[in-house]
Design a protein around this motif. Structure first.
Motif, mmCIF file in Angstrom:
data_model
loop_
_atom_site.group_PDB
_atom_site.id
_atom_site.type_symbol
_atom_site.label_atom_id
_atom_site.label_comp_id
_atom_site.label_asym_id
_atom_site.label_seq_id
_atom_site.Cartn_x
_atom_site.Cartn_y
_atom_site.Cartn_z
ATOM 1 N N PHE A 1 8.400 -23.443 12.243
ATOM 2 C CA PHE A 1 7.341 -24.444 12.157
ATOM 3 C C PHE A 1 6.373 -24.291 13.325
ATOM 4 N N GLY A 2 5.112 -24.672 13.062
ATOM 5 C CA GLY A 2 4.107 -24.733 14.116
ATOM 6 C C GLY A 2 2.905 -25.511 13.606
ATOM 7 N N GLY A 3 2.162 -26.095 14.510
ATOM 8 C CA GLY A 3 0.992 -26.854 14.071
ATOM 9 C C GLY A 3 0.465 -27.753 15.158
ATOM 10 N N ASN B 1 11.876 -33.480 19.410
ATOM 11 C CA ASN B 1 12.605 -32.948 20.557
ATOM 12 C C ASN B 1 13.670 -31.952 20.110
ATOM 13 N N GLN B 2 14.353 -32.260 19.030
ATOM 14 C CA GLN B 2 15.382 -31.367 18.503
ATOM 15 C C GLN B 2 14.800 -30.013 18.123
ATOM 16 N N MET B 3 13.671 -30.032 17.425
ATOM 17 C CA MET B 3 13.093 -28.783 16.937
ATOM 18 C C MET B 3 12.454 -27.956 18.049
ATOM 19 N N TYR B 4 11.782 -28.619 18.981
ATOM 20 C CA TYR B 4 11.083 -27.890 20.045
ATOM 21 C C TYR B 4 11.983 -27.478 21.203
ATOM 22 N N ASN B 5 12.962 -28.321 21.532
ATOM 23 C CA ASN B 5 13.713 -28.083 22.765
ATOM 24 C C ASN B 5 15.174 -27.690 22.572
ATOM 25 N N ILE B 6 15.737 -27.990 21.416
ATOM 26 C CA ILE B 6 17.152 -27.669 21.186
ATOM 27 C C ILE B 6 17.292 -26.533 20.174
ATOM 28 N N ASP B 7 16.801 -26.754 18.967
ATOM 29 C CA ASP B 7 16.836 -25.675 17.971
ATOM 30 C C ASP B 7 15.892 -24.543 18.346
ATOM 31 N N SER C 1 13.104 -24.054 17.052
ATOM 32 C CA SER C 1 12.590 -23.534 15.784
ATOM 33 C C SER C 1 11.118 -23.858 15.583
ATOM 34 N N ALA C 2 10.529 -24.613 16.516
ATOM 35 C CA ALA C 2 9.102 -24.925 16.479
ATOM 36 C C ALA C 2 8.383 -24.055 17.502
ATOM 37 N N ARG C 3 7.295 -23.496 17.110
ATOM 38 C CA ARG C 3 6.533 -22.593 17.985
ATOM 39 C C ARG C 3 6.077 -23.344 19.241
ATOM 40 N N PRO C 4 6.329 -22.775 20.418
ATOM 41 C CA PRO C 4 5.943 -23.442 21.664
ATOM 42 C C PRO C 4 4.468 -23.848 21.662
ATOM 43 N N TRP C 5 4.203 -25.027 22.175
ATOM 44 C CA TRP C 5 2.851 -25.577 22.178
ATOM 45 C C TRP C 5 1.957 -24.789 23.141
ATOM 46 N N ASN C 6 0.797 -24.373 22.654
ATOM 47 C CA ASN C 6 -0.183 -23.683 23.488
ATOM 48 C C ASN C 6 -1.142 -24.725 24.053
#
Length: 496
Positions: free
Chosen positions: A269-271, A309-315, A317-322
């Motif tokens: 995921f990302g957006g 928080n789960q998707m960005y920092n634990i899993d 699975s979310a593209r790091p925020w630019n």
């Protein structure tokens, strides 16, 4: 620095350039109420030049004949009905020919509008005048002339950031008390639609009806999912199985090191965060600033932040925020860097068209699906309210008659909404009819939440940056620190 405001405005400038064909010379927006929405120019995605908010799909009314007029005639004594807006409007009593509009593009509908003006002038012995007060001027007029008991205009067009405070401070008339029982507004809603929100204690704001193009939704790379053997999210949605758990599962599956160099190059995921937060929150029955009390600390909204928080920092699975490039977050999908993303119709079309201009189509099929249902969801799909809304100020005499004349003025198409609504541009943003229908469905149920328009509160600085970017606060720490800031902002907003 106001991180979210600066980045949102940058993205919207791209949107304004993309749909400039619809603006017909109107002044460019200074700000905006939400991602992908140009609320201050009065430009709408349906190609009409009226300031409409396109959320509800309509069908032609049964009544189309001139002799089946639902509006009884009366003599208004030569009165001029003034409508306050912030650009030049066509057509009104000031115009005598369709070429008075320098941006006129459809002679047939232009003539219908002008003929309707003449009909109304004769039927009611009145005139219709649109007053271009400018953006700042219309705010000043609402806050001064109405409060003084002598409203400058009979009807005002508002943006939610000053229309809602006007209602909260008793400057608008309650429509249930003045609208004739035979009106379209509380009937078929072919011509106009009400802004219905329990927080306001009635209906005070209304807008021109239109096709529902303002919904928010997730985009997904179906080619990538098919290669991974994943079931189509649209099918999961139809079966009631498109949940946060499934969304998270898919995001993890889509996060991969495709070239085996030890670095993740495709994320599930990302957006951009405004749409992500609204989509997850509204489909979990949560809110941030939907009323006079802060909603950050509510169970439903905290659940949203925990998932993020789960998707960005634990899993992961979310593209790091630019933090330096908003468009990199918004458009990474078109380079195949994410499998699911916060989709916007204009961005889908922009990237697909750009690929064609470079000599080929996008190398994958994209589709859309509503944001997934959370654990507190009522199983309905929601999108945020956007666009511009009219109000009739307190102090306007014979307000019911003013409304009737205005509604008939807006019904220049006599119920044939195909003359008003042009879905061709919107439909061209998608690759399949199923996705067009899904996009319409996402725009039908609307919720009002002011968190992106609230002076004194910056979600980016108080919630997103601490949790997702700097990673220096837990969800509970960020929420506790932001609660009083939001409540102070709400208190000031509702006292305007």
């Amino acid at each position: 620095m106001k991180k979210n405001c600066r980045k949102v405005i940058a993205a919207l400038l791209m949107l304004t350039m993309l749909i400039v064909f619809a603006s017909c010379g109107k002044p460019e927006s200074k700000n905006t109420a939400s991602i992908g929405t140009n609320t201050k120019t009065g430009v709408t995605d349906n190609g009409s030049k009226e300031p409409v908010s396109t959320e509800n799909e309509t069908k032609p009314a049964e009544q189309t004949a001139e002799d089946e007029d639902p509006y009884p005639a009366f003599d208004f004594g030569g009165r001029t009905i003034k409508v306050g807006i912030w650009w030049d409007y066509y057509y009104t009593s000031a115009h005598t020919k369709i070429t008075d509009d320098p941006g006129m593009s459809n002679a047939e509908t232009a003539q219908m509008k002008l003929d309707n003006v003449r009909k109304i002038e004769k039927k009611y012995n009145c005139r219709i005048e649109y007053v271009n007060l400018g953006w700042n001027g219309i705010i000043e007029s609402i806050n001064t002339s109405i409060a003084a008991g002598s409203p400058e205009c009979d009807i005002y067009l508002t943006d939610l950031q000053f229309g809602i405070p006007a209602v909260a401070n008793g400057l608008a008339q309650r429509l249930e008390d003045i609208v004739p029982e035979y009106s379209d507004l509380f009937g078929k809603q072919v011509v106009l639609k009400p802004l219905e929100t329990k927080e306001l204690g009635g209906t005070y704001l209304f807008a021109e009806q239109g096709i529902p193009m303002s919904g928010i939704y997730l985009g997904y790379n179906w080619t990538m999912m098919e290669e991974l053997g994943l079931e189509d999210p649209q099918e999961l949605y139809k079966k009631g199985q498109w949940t946060w758990e499934k969304f998270r599962e898919y995001a993890i599956a889509g996060t991969r090191d495709t070239n085996n160099d030890g670095t993740i190059d495709v994320y599930g995921f990302g957006g951009v965060f405004p749409d992500l937060v609204n989509g997850l929150m509204m489909n979990n029955n949560g809110s941030i600033a939907a009323g006079k009390q802060e909603g950050l600390s509510s169970k439903e909204t905290v659940e949203v932040f925990e998932l993020i928080n789960q998707m960005y920092n634990i899993d992961k699975s979310a593209r790091p925020w630019n933090a330096e490039d908003w468009n990199d977050n918004l458009l990474a999908w078109s380079d195949g860097k994410v499998m699911m993303w916060t989709a916007q119709a204009w961005a889908l079309k922009q990237e697909a068209d750009a690929a064609l201009q470079e000599g080929s189509e996008l190398p994958f099929e994209y589709r859309i699906v509503p944001y997934p249902f959370g654990p507190s969801s009522d199983k309905k799909v929601y999108s945020p309210v956007s666009g511009n809304w009219y109000m009739i100020p307190v102090g306007v005499k014979d307000a019911g008659k003013v409304f009737q004349i205005f509604e008939e003025f807006m019904n220049w198409h006599k119920g044939d909404t195909s003359l008003r609504d042009d879905p061709s541009w919107f439909e061209s943003c998608f690759q399949r009819l199923e996705d067009v229908e899904m996009a319409y469905e996402c725009g039908k149920n609307l919720k009002l939440d002011l968190w992106m328009n609230l002076p004194g509160f910056d979600f980016g600085e108080t919630i997103w940056w601490p949790i997702v970017v700097n990673k220096d606060k837990t969800v509970s720490q960020a929420v506790e620190a932001a609660k009083p800031v939001l409540q102070d902002a709400l208190d000031a907003f509702w006292k305007k």
